[in-house]
Design an enzyme around this catalytic site. Sequence first.
Site, PDB file in Angstrom:
ATOM      1  N   TYR A 151     -21.394 -71.374 -40.037  1.00  0.00           N
ATOM      2  CA  TYR A 151     -21.447 -70.043 -40.829  1.00  0.00           C
ATOM      3  C   TYR A 151     -21.932 -70.275 -42.313  1.00  0.00           C
ATOM      4  CZ  TYR A 151     -18.331 -66.428 -40.869  1.00  0.00           C
ATOM      5  OH  TYR A 151     -17.922 -65.005 -41.720  1.00  0.00           O
ATOM      6  N   LEU A 188       8.794 -54.771 -10.914  1.00  0.00           N
ATOM      7  CA  LEU A 188       9.530 -53.982 -11.929  1.00  0.00           C
ATOM      8  C   LEU A 188       9.495 -54.842 -13.760  1.00  0.00           C
ATOM      9  CD1 LEU A 188      13.012 -53.219 -10.093  1.00  0.00           C
ATOM     10  CD2 LEU A 188      10.740 -51.806 -10.370  1.00  0.00           C
ATOM     11  N   ALA A 189       8.862 -53.654 -14.366  1.00  0.00           N
ATOM     12  CA  ALA A 189       8.901 -54.710 -15.570  1.00  0.00           C
ATOM     13  C   ALA A 189       9.483 -53.708 -17.141  1.00  0.00           C
ATOM     14  CB  ALA A 189       6.936 -55.298 -16.321  1.00  0.00           C
ATOM     15  N   ARG A 208      16.886 -58.947 -25.324  1.00  0.00           N
ATOM     16  CA  ARG A 208      17.723 -60.411 -26.037  1.00  0.00           C
ATOM     17  C   ARG A 208      16.941 -61.590 -26.394  1.00  0.00           C
ATOM     18  NH1 ARG A 208      21.582 -63.243 -21.543  1.00  0.00           N
ATOM     19  NH2 ARG A 208      20.621 -61.382 -20.548  1.00  0.00           N
TER      20      ARG A 208
HETATM   21  C1  UD1 Z   1      19.879 -57.130 -10.740  1.00  0.00           C
HETATM   22  C2  UD1 Z   1      20.323 -55.665  -9.978  1.00  0.00           C
HETATM   23  C3  UD1 Z   1      21.291 -57.196  -9.209  1.00  0.00           C
HETATM   24  C4  UD1 Z   1      20.763 -58.779  -9.489  1.00  0.00           C
HETATM   25  C5  UD1 Z   1      20.203 -58.830 -10.839  1.00  0.00           C
HETATM   26  C6  UD1 Z   1      19.534 -59.945 -10.025  1.00  0.00           C
HETATM   27  C7  UD1 Z   1      20.223 -53.393  -9.128  1.00  0.00           C
HETATM   28  C8  UD1 Z   1      21.066 -52.692  -9.366  1.00  0.00           C
HETATM   29  N1  UD1 Z   1      20.798 -55.109  -9.558  1.00  0.00           N
HETATM   30  O1  UD1 Z   1      20.671 -56.984 -12.369  1.00  0.00           O
HETATM   31  O2  UD1 Z   1      22.282 -56.829  -7.924  1.00  0.00           O
HETATM   32  O3  UD1 Z   1      21.781 -59.519  -8.801  1.00  0.00           O
HETATM   33  O4  UD1 Z   1      19.222 -58.273 -10.928  1.00  0.00           O
HETATM   34  O5  UD1 Z   1      18.769 -60.830 -11.890  1.00  0.00           O
HETATM   35  O6  UD1 Z   1      19.440 -53.389  -9.033  1.00  0.00           O
HETATM   36  N2  UD1 Z   1      13.860 -52.810 -14.429  1.00  0.00           N
HETATM   37  C9  UD1 Z   1      13.722 -51.624 -14.963  1.00  0.00           C
HETATM   38  N3  UD1 Z   1      13.896 -50.007 -15.287  1.00  0.00           N
HETATM   39  C10 UD1 Z   1      14.803 -49.734 -14.969  1.00  0.00           C
HETATM   40  C11 UD1 Z   1      16.002 -51.126 -15.122  1.00  0.00           C
HETATM   41  C12 UD1 Z   1      15.783 -52.251 -14.587  1.00  0.00           C
HETATM   42  O7  UD1 Z   1      12.364 -51.329 -14.973  1.00  0.00           O
HETATM   43  O8  UD1 Z   1      15.420 -48.090 -15.152  1.00  0.00           O
HETATM   44  C13 UD1 Z   1      13.658 -53.827 -14.368  1.00  0.00           C
HETATM   45  C14 UD1 Z   1      14.510 -54.438 -15.365  1.00  0.00           C
HETATM   46  O9  UD1 Z   1      12.837 -54.488 -16.827  1.00  0.00           O
HETATM   47  C15 UD1 Z   1      14.815 -56.391 -14.738  1.00  0.00           C
HETATM   48  C16 UD1 Z   1      14.900 -55.617 -13.916  1.00  0.00           C
HETATM   49  O10 UD1 Z   1      14.600 -54.250 -13.530  1.00  0.00           O
HETATM   50  O11 UD1 Z   1      13.477 -56.524 -14.370  1.00  0.00           O
HETATM   51  C17 UD1 Z   1      16.203 -55.203 -13.579  1.00  0.00           C
HETATM   52  O12 UD1 Z   1      16.712 -55.017 -14.476  1.00  0.00           O
HETATM   53  P1  UD1 Z   1      18.084 -55.257 -14.629  1.00  0.00           P
HETATM   54  O13 UD1 Z   1      18.834 -54.429 -15.475  1.00  0.00           O
HETATM   55  O14 UD1 Z   1      18.278 -56.925 -15.492  1.00  0.00           O
HETATM   56  O15 UD1 Z   1      19.347 -55.254 -13.404  1.00  0.00           O
HETATM   57  P2  UD1 Z   1      20.850 -56.362 -13.875  1.00  0.00           P
HETATM   58  O16 UD1 Z   1      21.536 -55.370 -14.210  1.00  0.00           O
HETATM   59  O17 UD1 Z   1      20.271 -58.329 -14.107  1.00  0.00           O
END
Ligand code: UD1
Length: 462
Positions: A378, A18-19, A25
Site C-alpha cells: 500500500y 416477526l421481527a 432490553r
Molecule cells: C408471545 C406470545 C406468548 C408466547 C411468547 C413466546 C402472543 C400474544 N403471545 O408473547 O403466548 O408464550 O410470545 O415467546 O403472541 N412482534 C412484532 N410486532 C408486534 C408485536 C410483536 O413484530 O406488534 C414480534 C416481536 O418482535 C417478537 C415476537 O413478535 O419477536 C413476540 O413478541 P413479544 O412481544 O415478545 O410477545 P410475548 O409477549 O413474549
Amino acid sequence: MTPPGSPSPAIATAAVILAAGMGTRMRSILPKVMHAIGGRPMVQHVLATLMEEKISPVVAVIGPDMDGVAKAVSPHQTVRQKDRLGTGHAVLQAKDALAGFKGDVLIVYGDTPFVAAETIQHMRAARTAEQKPSIVVLGFRPKDPGAYGRLITSDSGLERIVEAKDAKPEELKVGLCNSGIMLADANVLWDLLAGVKPNNAKGEYYLTDVVGLARSKSLACAVVEGPEDEMLGINSRVELAEAEAIFQRARRLRAMENGATLTAPDTVYFSADTKIGKDVEIGPFVHFGPGVTVEDGVVIKGFCHFEGAHLSTGAIVGPYSRLRPGASIGKDAHVGNFVEIKNAHLDEGAKVNHLSYVGDADVGAKANVGAGTITANYDGFNKSRTQIGAGASIGSNTVLVAPVKVGEGGMTGAGAVVRKDVPKDGLALNSSRQETREGFAAKYREMKKAAKSQSINKKSES
Ligand code: UD1
Ligand code: MG
C-alpha cells in the site's frame, strides 16, 4: 395418486418472520434480530432453518427504521409494521405480500434462532394427521413457565392460548407453554385474524387468539411439543451470551463428530458458516471468523485467528497465525507464528514460518519466505500485488515493495528492499558492504567499563 399408507405429501408452506420489535432490553441502536450468534445475525439463523425446510416465500415483518434487517433478509420480502399493536397485528402486515399464496403459513420469531428444521417437520406432519388440525402450535414445557402463554388443551386437542397476564390462577398452573411458533392454513389464518380484538390486559391484537376463534368455528387445533433449548428467545445481552454458548457447544460437538480433534474444545470459537473437514487438528484458543473453510488433514496450532480464509489439505498453520479475508493456504503449505496473510495465495508446499506480513500476493509452490518478510502492498493510495515464483527463497527481513515480482527460483538477500523485479533464478541484494573491525568489540567494552568506574569514583568523592 398417493399409495395407501405412505405419508401425505407436505403442504406448500410460506413463512412470516416477526421481527418488528427493537428489543429495548438489548440497549442497542442495532435492532435485536441483527445481533449475531456465531458471527451471523440471529434473523439469518432463522432464515437458514427455513431454507433447510424449503419454505417459500418468506416475508419478514420489520419496524419502520430497520433497513439493515431488510438487507439482512433480502432477497426475501419485508413489510413494515408502523405501530407495534401485537403479534396478531404483525402477522396481518404480511397478508398482502402473501396474497394469492395457497397452502400453509408458518409464523416464527426473528429473536428465537434455534428452532430446528426437524421440529418444523414435526409441525408440518401434524397438519396432515388424522384430525387435520387447521392450526398447529409449537409448545414446550419450560422449567419456569413465567410470562409465557399457556396452552389449554382438551381430549380434542388445543382449545385456546391464554396469555400469563390474562390467565386465571388455575390456568397459570399449566406447564405446557406457547413458543410463539404456529403453523396454519393460510385462508383460515387470514379469516381468523380479521376477527381478533384487542380486549385483553395489554390492549394488543394477540395472534394467540386465533386458536379460540378456530375452536368456536369447530376447526381442530393441535400442539406439537419441542425441546426447551430450541425455544430460547433472546431479549438481553446476557441471553445473547447464553445463546452464543449454546451455539458454540453445538458447533464444537459437530466438528468432533465429523472427525476433527479439538484439544481444548471450550476455547475454540466457530462461525455459523465455518466448514471443517475430517482429521483436522485444532489446538487451543482458535477463533474462526466468518467465511472459513478447512479441508481434511489440516493442522491448526493454538492461538490462531481466521476470517474469510481457505486452508487446503495438509496445511500446517500456527501457533499465533492470522489469516484475513482472501487468504488461501495451499496443500501442505506452512504458516507459522506471528504471520499475517491477507488476500494472498500460498501455493502447494510454500512456507511463511515467522513474523511476516504477506498481503495481496501470490507465493509459488515450495517458495520459502524468510522471517520478517513484509510485502509493502500500500503506497497510501493504491494496493498492489507481489508475485513470488515457485521455489523462490526470500531472505529474512526482505521488504517487497509492490507491484513487484520475484521470478521462479529467485532469491533476495537478508534485509533486501526489493523495488524492481527479480528475474528467474536471479538474486536481489541492496545492502551496503559490511565493514569488519578486528578486536573492536573487546576494546569497546574496556572503554565503557573504564568510563563507568570513573563516574562511580567521582560520586563517592563528592
Ligand atoms: C408471545 C406470545 C406468548 C408466547 C411468547 C413466546 C402472543 C400474544 N403471545 O408473547 O403466548 O408464550 O410470545 O415467546 O403472541 N412482534 C412484532 N410486532 C408486534 C408485536 C410483536 O413484530 O406488534 C414480534 C416481536 O418482535 C417478537 C415476537 O413478535 O419477536 C413476540 O413478541 P413479544 O412481544 O415478545 O410477545 P410475548 O409477549 O413474549
Ligand atoms: Mg417475548
